[in-house]
Design a protein around this motif. Structure first.
Motif, PDB file in Angstrom:
ATOM      1  N   ALA A  33      -1.000  34.654 -66.892  1.00 38.27           N
ATOM      2  CA  ALA A  33      -1.122  33.628 -67.929  1.00 38.27           C
ATOM      3  C   ALA A  33      -0.180  32.456 -67.652  1.00 38.27           C
ATOM      4  N   ALA A  34       1.056  32.762 -67.256  1.00 37.48           N
ATOM      5  CA  ALA A  34       2.015  31.696 -66.955  1.00 37.48           C
ATOM      6  C   ALA A  34       1.541  30.872 -65.763  1.00 37.48           C
ATOM      7  N   TYR A  35       1.064  31.548 -64.722  1.00 41.07           N
ATOM      8  CA  TYR A  35       0.539  30.822 -63.546  1.00 41.07           C
ATOM      9  C   TYR A  35      -0.599  29.900 -63.950  1.00 41.07           C
ATOM     10  N   TRP A  36      -1.543  30.431 -64.733  1.00 44.39           N
ATOM     11  CA  TRP A  36      -2.724  29.657 -65.121  1.00 44.39           C
ATOM     12  C   TRP A  36      -2.314  28.397 -65.890  1.00 44.39           C
ATOM     13  N   LEU A  37      -1.387  28.553 -66.835  1.00 49.88           N
ATOM     14  CA  LEU A  37      -0.963  27.405 -67.640  1.00 49.88           C
ATOM     15  C   LEU A  37      -0.181  26.384 -66.811  1.00 49.88           C
ATOM     16  N   ILE A  38       0.724  26.865 -65.963  1.00 50.38           N
ATOM     17  CA  ILE A  38       1.516  25.945 -65.147  1.00 50.38           C
ATOM     18  C   ILE A  38       0.637  25.206 -64.140  1.00 50.38           C
ATOM     19  N   GLU A  39      -0.277  25.941 -63.507  1.00 51.95           N
ATOM     20  CA  GLU A  39      -1.165  25.303 -62.532  1.00 51.95           C
ATOM     21  C   GLU A  39      -2.064  24.274 -63.216  1.00 51.95           C
ATOM     22  N   SER A  40      -2.531  24.592 -64.413  1.00 50.34           N
ATOM     23  CA  SER A  40      -3.364  23.643 -65.166  1.00 50.34           C
ATOM     24  C   SER A  40      -2.574  22.397 -65.541  1.00 50.34           C
ATOM     25  N   ALA A  41      -1.327  22.585 -65.957  1.00 50.09           N
ATOM     26  CA  ALA A  41      -0.495  21.448 -66.342  1.00 50.09           C
ATOM     27  C   ALA A  41      -0.202  20.550 -65.142  1.00 50.09           C
ATOM     28  N   LEU A  42       0.129  21.155 -64.005  1.00 46.98           N
ATOM     29  CA  LEU A  42       0.408  20.356 -62.813  1.00 46.98           C
ATOM     30  C   LEU A  42      -0.843  19.632 -62.322  1.00 46.98           C
ATOM     31  N   PRO A  50      -6.244  14.794 -69.462  1.00 49.36           N
ATOM     32  CA  PRO A  50      -5.666  15.679 -70.477  1.00 49.36           C
ATOM     33  C   PRO A  50      -5.585  17.133 -69.990  1.00 49.36           C
ATOM     34  N   PHE A  51      -4.569  17.830 -70.488  1.00 50.14           N
ATOM     35  CA  PHE A  51      -4.328  19.225 -70.106  1.00 50.14           C
ATOM     36  C   PHE A  51      -5.517  20.123 -70.423  1.00 50.14           C
ATOM     37  N   VAL A  52      -6.112  19.923 -71.582  1.00 52.50           N
ATOM     38  CA  VAL A  52      -7.226  20.780 -72.014  1.00 52.50           C
ATOM     39  C   VAL A  52      -8.402  20.667 -71.051  1.00 52.50           C
ATOM     40  N   GLU A  53      -8.555  19.511 -70.455  1.00 55.95           N
ATOM     41  CA  GLU A  53      -9.655  19.299 -69.514  1.00 55.95           C
ATOM     42  C   GLU A  53      -9.487  20.136 -68.242  1.00 55.95           C
ATOM     43  N   ARG A  54      -8.259  20.438 -67.866  1.00 56.90           N
ATOM     44  CA  ARG A  54      -7.985  21.203 -66.643  1.00 56.90           C
ATOM     45  C   ARG A  54      -7.680  22.682 -66.903  1.00 56.90           C
ATOM     46  N   LEU A  55      -7.680  23.074 -68.159  1.00 56.46           N
ATOM     47  CA  LEU A  55      -7.372  24.474 -68.491  1.00 56.46           C
ATOM     48  C   LEU A  55      -8.408  25.425 -67.908  1.00 56.46           C
ATOM     49  N   LEU A  56      -9.669  25.027 -67.976  1.00 56.94           N
ATOM     50  CA  LEU A  56     -10.729  25.803 -67.334  1.00 56.94           C
ATOM     51  C   LEU A  56     -11.134  25.096 -66.059  1.00 56.94           C
ATOM     52  N   PRO A  57     -11.252  25.808 -64.953  1.00 58.24           N
ATOM     53  CA  PRO A  57     -11.594  25.166 -63.683  1.00 58.24           C
ATOM     54  C   PRO A  57     -12.946  24.459 -63.778  1.00 58.24           C
ATOM     55  N   ASN A  58     -13.013  23.269 -63.199  1.00 49.16           N
ATOM     56  CA  ASN A  58     -14.250  22.502 -63.296  1.00 49.16           C
ATOM     57  C   ASN A  58     -15.089  22.565 -62.031  1.00 49.16           C
ATOM     58  N   GLY A  59     -14.636  23.285 -61.037  1.00 40.32           N
ATOM     59  CA  GLY A  59     -15.411  23.388 -59.808  1.00 40.32           C
ATOM     60  C   GLY A  59     -15.231  24.760 -59.169  1.00 40.32           C
ATOM     61  N   ALA A  60     -16.116  25.053 -58.227  1.00 41.44           N
ATOM     62  CA  ALA A  60     -16.056  26.349 -57.565  1.00 41.44           C
ATOM     63  C   ALA A  60     -14.757  26.504 -56.770  1.00 41.44           C
ATOM     64  N   HIS A  61     -14.280  25.414 -56.181  1.00 41.02           N
ATOM     65  CA  HIS A  61     -13.045  25.489 -55.400  1.00 41.02           C
ATOM     66  C   HIS A  61     -11.858  25.856 -56.290  1.00 41.02           C
ATOM     67  N   ASP A  62     -11.747  25.209 -57.449  1.00 39.50           N
ATOM     68  CA  ASP A  62     -10.661  25.524 -58.383  1.00 39.50           C
ATOM     69  C   ASP A  62     -10.752  26.962 -58.863  1.00 39.50           C
ATOM     70  N   LEU A  63     -11.956  27.397 -59.171  1.00 46.06           N
ATOM     71  CA  LEU A  63     -12.145  28.759 -59.667  1.00 46.06           C
ATOM     72  C   LEU A  63     -11.764  29.783 -58.602  1.00 46.06           C
ATOM     73  N   TRP A  64     -12.181  29.571 -57.366  1.00 44.86           N
ATOM     74  CA  TRP A  64     -11.847  30.498 -56.284  1.00 44.86           C
ATOM     75  C   TRP A  64     -10.342  30.527 -56.029  1.00 44.86           C
ATOM     76  N   GLY A  65      -9.719  29.373 -56.050  1.00 45.83           N
ATOM     77  CA  GLY A  65      -8.265  29.316 -55.836  1.00 45.83           C
ATOM     78  C   GLY A  65      -7.506  30.106 -56.878  1.00 45.83           C
ATOM     79  N   ARG A  66      -7.873  29.937 -58.126  1.00 43.46           N
ATOM     80  CA  ARG A  66      -7.208  30.684 -59.195  1.00 43.46           C
ATOM     81  C   ARG A  66      -7.553  32.165 -59.139  1.00 43.46           C
ATOM     82  N   ALA A  67      -8.780  32.485 -58.780  1.00 39.90           N
ATOM     83  CA  ALA A  67      -9.188  33.896 -58.696  1.00 39.90           C
ATOM     84  C   ALA A  67      -8.410  34.628 -57.609  1.00 39.90           C
ATOM     85  N   VAL A  68      -8.129  33.955 -56.508  1.00 41.01           N
ATOM     86  CA  VAL A  68      -7.354  34.580 -55.430  1.00 41.01           C
ATOM     87  C   VAL A  68      -5.933  34.898 -55.907  1.00 41.01           C
TER      88      VAL A  68
END
Length: 94
Positions: A33-42, A50-68
């Motif tokens: 949870a901490a990683y997800w929030l910090i990575e979204s904020a950065l 806005p932060f809320v816009e990046r809280l959920l990944p908007n592309g397959a690359h972002d999703l795969w990076g966070r999933a790893v």
């Protein structure tokens, strides 16, 4: 008291909350949870959105990076739980 008398053993302190594998799983979830929030904020700060816009990944690359990264935390938690369980079994076996 002489040297040969049994000294009273103080009771072990009691812990409240999860312990062992449950504590490891809880710590891993908190780290994810901490990683997800910090990575979204950065990511939001770097993109100037806005932060809320990046809280959920908007592309397959972002999703795969966070999933790893989430998978690495889960793997670390599983290995830690097995190591802890093995150490306790060895301790009890003598």
């Amino acid at each position: 008291m002489s040297r040969h008398e049994n000294k009273p053993v103080p009771p072990e302190p009691t812990r409240k909350g999860p312990s062992g594998p449950a504590a490891i799983a809880l710590a891993a979830a908190a780290l994810v949870a901490a990683y997800w929030l910090i990575e979204s904020a950065l990511d939001a700060r770097a993109a100037g959105v806005p932060f809320v816009e990046r809280l959920l990944p908007n592309g397959a690359h972002d999703l795969w990076g966070r999933a790893v990264v989430v998978g690495c935390f889960a793997l670390l938690a599983a290995v830690s739980a097995v190591a802890l369980r093995t150490a306790r079994r060895r301790e009890l076996a003598g």
